[in-house]
Design a protein around this motif. Structure first.
Motif, PDB file in Angstrom:
ATOM      1  N   ARG B 193       3.474  -9.075  -0.299  1.00  0.00           N
ATOM      2  CA  ARG B 193       2.579  -9.679  -0.969  1.00  0.00           C
ATOM      3  C   ARG B 193       1.754 -10.313   0.316  1.00  0.00           C
ATOM      4  N   PHE B 195      -0.908 -12.809   1.747  1.00  0.00           N
ATOM      5  CA  PHE B 195      -1.925 -13.840   1.379  1.00  0.00           C
ATOM      6  C   PHE B 195      -3.361 -13.535   1.916  1.00  0.00           C
ATOM      7  N   PHE B 196      -3.111 -13.072   3.214  1.00  0.00           N
ATOM      8  CA  PHE B 196      -4.357 -13.184   4.079  1.00  0.00           C
ATOM      9  C   PHE B 196      -5.374 -12.186   3.413  1.00  0.00           C
ATOM     10  N   PRO B 197      -6.718 -12.382   3.665  1.00  0.00           N
ATOM     11  CA  PRO B 197      -7.543 -11.355   2.809  1.00  0.00           C
ATOM     12  C   PRO B 197      -7.378 -10.062   2.800  1.00  0.00           C
ATOM     13  N   LYS B 199      -6.757  -6.758   2.723  1.00  0.00           N
ATOM     14  CA  LYS B 199      -7.342  -5.766   3.764  1.00  0.00           C
ATOM     15  C   LYS B 199      -6.660  -4.259   3.557  1.00  0.00           C
ATOM     16  N   SER B 233      -7.380 -12.351  -9.085  1.00  0.00           N
ATOM     17  CA  SER B 233      -6.069 -12.818  -8.340  1.00  0.00           C
ATOM     18  C   SER B 233      -5.268 -11.733  -8.413  1.00  0.00           C
ATOM     19  N   TYR B 234      -5.249 -10.754  -9.103  1.00  0.00           N
ATOM     20  CA  TYR B 234      -4.506  -9.491  -9.291  1.00  0.00           C
ATOM     21  C   TYR B 234      -5.099  -8.557  -8.305  1.00  0.00           C
TER      22      TYR B 234
END
Lengths: 462, 708
Positions: B193, B195-197, B199, B233-234
């Motif tokens: 997972r 969380f940062f943009p 990429k 969010s997904y």
């Protein structure tokens, strides 16, 4: 542990205080967790990201649920349980870990789950917690006191964009610990955007299709310029990030075309300033230009992308021209506009040939002098009945058409297109009421296409 | 069954039909489509109709896919590449479709087919009408993704996992977490997972998930907002792509999405063709060709285009109308089986019986034809074989006529379509409707057009004529019919082109010069008035033409003559009824006018009841045998805005029960049975919306309709 905090501080500039607060609450293994933490702050200030990476970094068992997704509390409970228990959904059957219809079931199943896996010191994260206000009334108190109710050491983190005082609920016995994520300052934004450097470099290389090197200083200079224009109107990080990326391509263009040097910041500024100002107007709209065949072409189109997008969305004229309506539908729309913006008592005078003479009274003379704010066209549409719409339609339509079902269908089409809106209840078939939702400029263009002088039939202009 | 539905109150009862599941029903192959189950299937005319319609349908399909292909391919292409680079927003394609809703279904079904074929098997389509709340939307999206692939799997693996086949995921358990689990099972788990943009680049093999909203405007704003938030969010786990079908304009998207939602998507705009272009395409490529022997007459064609332009802008509706007209035409009888291609003509002729031939002879144009040339030979027409042979010849002529008609109409269109103010219309369909209803070469517009052409400059004319030549060339290549006519025409035109090209626009002045100088001399001696007269005279004198102008004049004369020869209206031809349908009585069926129908039913119940007792001599008479509602309706037409119930009752009684009339009106005792009938009829009229009870005056009702 300190290394984790430092790492997080690196990744999330400007969030030092919040990271430390959270770490002090969850970072120490031998201390019990608090029952609930309430995190609030404006959107894209790193709330979910900080919480998520901290929990992952500390390897705390957690369940992260976005409440937007939970149209019923059942979905909420089941996804929490699924995540906590590590239950893998079998895509062929789709059974959740356990079925929960209410809070009681949830707590029962949570305890059952605790027998299987160690739930001690696990965390439930409820993102977009403001949605709780519209869900079952007992959810918020239950989650606030989950530790007490379940007898397990489970703590709950609420992430919300509004302050806790706005969660009106009775018997507020327990106040959670609150952590505020403040809006980023300009310097912080600059620092965060700078973190994107690698990403942007790749993007630029993709875009120009060549070995085109930029250095970090060049990029941060650009960000300074960019923020000087955008910081005043927008603080939303994700939006700024998006816009900065788009505009950076244009910023690099003169360099790429060898018109400017990498160091010539004044020349670059002169080039980019008008573009930035133009793209201010399409902020948040997120329209990327229509797909193109070649990359080379794409660059060109992107240059005036902002302008075309502006044309697309803002000029009413283009909207009215883009919109192709059948002839009668146009007249119906005009009739609806007239019905919405004329008082019904004036109908006779406006639409009938022999309406008799009107005696001038003092009232009318006074009415002439009303200020523009009180004009009907400025006051917004008034509802009108179906019968009146049809009567006006026939009054303004010169030729005689019989009233048939195709016309009726047009009215509902107009409603569907959101040019009209239905005011009355949908099931009330007898007296349907509508409102006209288009602006004066729009209807003027529509009436021009059918050679109809709308101002002649508006009370405000007579 | 009647027992189970006995109930105190009204209600709707559900009976489960023990039929097979929908799934199975679909799979059952229908033997030979509709042919086998149609009662007309052995009729000659129906076979002919069916053959023709099949051809049209096939052409329509190819035309549709060709028409959509350009826009769809760019759309599909952009969807394909949408996740190639890392994304932070949901890639969203907005397709501006125009407002003709019924046509969209074809577009979107083609779109989803294309995506399935080229990009990804995972496509879900959400319709506004079954998306009342977020729950339904999510469930139906996930359901479409998950269960659709399950079906595919079970198709491939056949009996291997029997139980999988049966256990479709229940709709209530379709959530996004299920979707995620399903997706991970298919393509392997995503990375940690992040969380940062986001990429992360989509790995190869990970197929996109496409969600299509064909009618964006009719969706509830709230639902779409929530849906976008969830999807975003997904987004780092599931590669979603959205497609919005927007009928009005892009601003509709922004109107319904607030900032925090619209910043989650990145919109690309695609414009589709306006529906008028679509219609023109359909008309030109499908209905105006020789392959389709069935033609609409001018009036009916006008009616259909009017419906299109004035009411709905729906091409699908136009095609439906066309089909209806075709059915109406063919159902005239077996004689219409002759409305077919020249290849099938002989066979069709052979199959006709004597009665069919007689019916053909009854047709007005044929009648005229039979009587006109030789009334004494009339007996000959009774001979079937003679008539058949004659018809065969005549039909060949007609085919040639049709062919040249279309061809020359096209040529004329090229010449006149871009004239200033376009007197004959800008579209070929306008030309067609004039040409089929009257002789187009005799109209004033035609004259005007040629006048305008005669003012055109060399370059303009040159371009036009060469365009015409191109059409002719194509025709010569593709078609064998009328070959010599076309070839001749084309040769002449090419000749003209060459001459135009070489012609000078300079006036050959040499013979003029001495005269001019002479006149100049004269001018010197004149006074003002004389000069004026002289000038007037000179202007009246036809200006001398240069070489180009001469050729132009000649060319125009030639063109006019040719068009006059080939663009005669079809009704001047015998047997035109076989090919042209011009019966306006179908208007009633095409445009449903409910008010007129109700009025007709109440005013003249015999029209629908077909009983003998209610025959009306004139409109206004009221007969006691008519239904009560219709008596009351006819009476109420005579009243003003307000109707006194008592008066109404009295007039009702005087009609229904005229014997009692001799008593004094005031004291008359109303029979309860009659009063009940009256009350019932009043209630019926109120229900139909003709009257309503008045609040101002007691015992009065208000009329709600006016006019006849």
């Amino acid at each position: 542990m300190d290394s984790l905090v430092n790492q997080l501080k690196m990744n999330f500039p400007g969030r030092t205080y919040q990271i430390e607060r959270l770490f002090s609450l969850f970072g120490y293994k031998n201390e019990p967790f608090v029952s609930s933490v309430f995190i609030y702050g404006p959107s894209s200030t790193g709330k979910s990201a900080v919480v998520g990476s901290l929990l992952d970094g500390l390897e705390i068992r957690n369940a992260c649920v976005n409440l937007v997704e939970c149209y019923s509390s059942k979905v909420l409970f089941e996804s929490i349980l699924n995540q906590l228990s590590g239950h893998k959904i079998d895509p062929f059957k789709g059974h959740p870990y356990a079925k929960c219809d209410n809070v009681m079931d949830f707590i029962f199943n949570l305890r059952k789950c605790a027998d299987e896996v160690d739930l001690n010191k696990s965390v439930i994260v409820l993102d977009k917690a403001e949605r709780l206000r519209n869900m079952d009334y007992n959810l918020l108190p239950a989650f606030l006191k989950l530790k007490e109710l379940s007898g397990l050491s489970v703590s709950v983190i609420f992430i919300s964009e509004i302050i806790f005082e706005k969660y009106y609920f009775k018997a507020r016995t327990l106040e959670p610990i609150k952590i505020h994520f403040s809006q980023y300052t300009r310097e912080e934004l600059w620092e965060i955007l700078r973190l994107d450097f690698d990403h942007v470099q790749n993007f630029i290389r993709n875009n120009f299709n060549e070995n085109f090197d930029i250095n970090e200083e060049f990029f941060s200079n650009y960000l300074n310029l960019f923020l000087s224009v955008f910081y005043r109107v927008c603080r939303d990080l994700s939006e700024l990030r998006h816009m900065s990326k788009l505009n950076f391509v244009k910023y690099c263009e003169p360099v790429f075309k060898k018109e400017c040097k990498l160091e010539d910041s004044m020349g670059l500024w002169r080039h980019i300033a008008p573009i930035l100002k133009a793209s201010l107007e399409v902020l948040y709209l997120r329209i990327s230009p229509v797909s193109q065949e070649g990359k080379q072409q794409s660059v060109e189109i992107k240059c005036d992308g902002a302008r075309t997008v502006k044309q697309f969305t803002f000029s009413k004229e283009s909207l009215a021209q883009f919109l192709e309506l059948p002839f009668y539908a146009k007249y119906l729309l005009i009739a609806a506009y007239l019905a919405s913006y004329n008082p019904p008592k004036e109908d006779k005078r406006l639409f009938m040939k022999y309406h008799g003479k009107k005696t001038k009274r003092m009232k009318d003379v006074k009415a002439k002098n009303i200020v523009s704010e009180q004009l009907n066209t400025q006051l917004g549409p008034k509802p009108f009945g179906f019968e009146r719409l049809v009567a006006i339609f026939y009054a303004i339509l010169e030729e005689k058409v019989d009233f048939n079902s195709n016309l009726l269908v047009q009215i509902s089409t107009l409603v569907e297109l959101q040019l009209l809106s239905m005011v009355s209840d949908n099931c009330d078939l007898d007296s349907r009421k509508y409102k006209c939702c288009v602006s004066f400029e729009f209807i003027q263009i529509i009436s021009k296409t059918v050679d109809f002088n709308i101002t002649k039939y508006l009370v405000d202009f007579n | 069954m009647s027992d189970t539905t006995v109930s105190v109150s009204k209600g709707v009862f559900v009976f489960k039909n023990g039929g097979t599941s929908q799934h199975k029903r679909v799979r059952k192959p229908q033997p030979d489509g509709e042919d086998s189950c149609n009662i007309f299937s052995n009729k000659l005319w129906y076979q002919s109709y069916n053959r023709n319609w099949k051809i049209l349908e096939k052409k329509l399909k190819t035309l549709n896919s060709n028409m959509f292909s350009s826009i769809l391919s760019s759309l599909v292409e952009s969807i394909k590449h949408s996740h190639n680079t890392p994304v932070t927003e949901i890639p969203t394609a907005t397709l501006l479709t125009g407002i003709n809703m019924p046509d969209h279904s074809a577009l979107f079904s083609t779109l989803s087919r294309e995506i399935r074929k080229n990009v990804t098997p995972h496509v879900a389509t959400l319709h506004a009408e079954d998306s009342q709340n977020l729950k339904y939307v999510i469930e139906s999206t996930v359901n479409q993704f998950v269960n659709q692939t399950l079906e595919d799997d079970s198709d491939m693996e056949d009996c291997e996992n029997e139980d999988n086949k049966k256990s479709k995921v229940r709709k209530s358990s379709c959530t996004f977490s299920l979707l995620q689990a399903w997706y991970e099972k298919l393509y392997g788990p995503p990375g940690l997972r992040i969380f940062f943009p986001v990429k992360r680049k989509m790995r190869d093999g990970h197929k996109l998930l496409v969600v299509i909203f064909p009618d964006f405007e009719s969706f509830n704003d709230k639902i779409i907002q929530d849906f976008i938030l969830i999807v975003s969010s997904y987004l780092n786990k599931l590669p979603f792509v959205l497609v919005f079908g927007v009928a009005t304009s892009v601003s509709a998207v922004h109107k319904s999405l607030p900032y925090h939602v619209s910043s989650k998507i990145s919109v690309q705009i695609f414009n589709s063709q306006p529906s008028t272009t679509y219609l023109n395409n359909v008309i030109e490529n499908i209905f105006f060709t020789d392959d389709c022997p069935f033609h609409l007459g001018g009036k009916v064609f006008n009616l259909f285009t009017d419906i299109f332009l004035f009411y709905d802008l729906s091409v699908k509706g136009f095609i439906k109308n066309f089909k209806f007209a075709m059915l109406e035409h063919f159902s005239f009888g077996n004689s219409m089986a002759l409305c077919t291609n020249s290849r099938n003509l002989k066979k069709a002729l052979e199959q006709l019986t004597h009665e069919d031939l007689e019916r053909i002879q009854e047709l007005p144009s044929v009648k005229k034809f039979i009587i006109n040339p030789s009334p004494e030979k009339k007996s000959k027409f009774a001979d079937d074989d003679y008539f058949k042979n004659l018809m065969y010849e005549k039909f060949q002529e007609f085919y040639a006529y049709l062919n040249s008609f279309h061809l020359f109409l096209k040529c004329l269109y090229v010449l006149v379509s871009d004239l200033p103010k376009s007197p004959l219309g800008k579209q070929i369909r306008e030309l067609y409707s004039t040409a089929t209803s009257k002789n187009i070469t005799k109209t004033s517009e035609f004259e005007e057009c040629f006048k305008l052409i005669s003012f055109q400059s060399k370059d303009e004319l040159y371009e036009k004529i060469s365009k015409v030549c191109k059409i002719l060339e194509k025709e010569i290549e593709n078609n064998k019919m009328n070959k010599n006519v076309t070839e001749e025409f084309s040769e002449r035109l090419i000749n003209y082109i060459e001459r135009i090209e070489n012609a000078t626009t300079v006036i050959s002045e040499s013979p003029l010069k001495p005269q001019e100088t002479e006149e100049n001399l004269v001018i010197g001696k004149m006074d003002r008035r004389q000069l004026k007269e002289k000038l007037l005279e000179m202007s009246k004198k036809s200006k001398l033409m240069n070489e180009y102008e001469k050729i132009r004049l000649e060319l125009i004369e030639y063109l006019k003559k040719t068009f006059e020869q080939y663009l005669q209206e079809p009704s001047s031809r015998s047997f035109h009824e076989i090919f042209f349908f011009n019966d306006m009585s179908i208007k009633k069926q095409i445009i449903g006018s409910h008010r007129a129908a109700i009025h007709a039913a109440l005013n003249d119940p015999q029209y629908y009841l077909q009983c003998n007792c209610c025959k009306l001599q004139n409109e206004a008479t009221i007969l006691p045998s008519m239904p009560d509602v219709s008596i009351l309706y006819k009476l109420h037409l005579e009243y003003g805005k307000l109707i006194n119930l008592y008066d109404w009752l009295q007039s009702f009684l005087s009609i229904v029960d005229p014997d009692d009339n001799n008593e004094e009106v005031g004291k008359r005792v109303v029979k309860p049975e009659l009063q009940a009938r009256f009350t019932q009829a009043v209630a019926d009229l109120e229900y139909l919306g003709f009257i309503k009870s008045s609040k101002r005056k007691t015992d009065f009702v208000v009329r709600l309709t006016w006019g006849g």
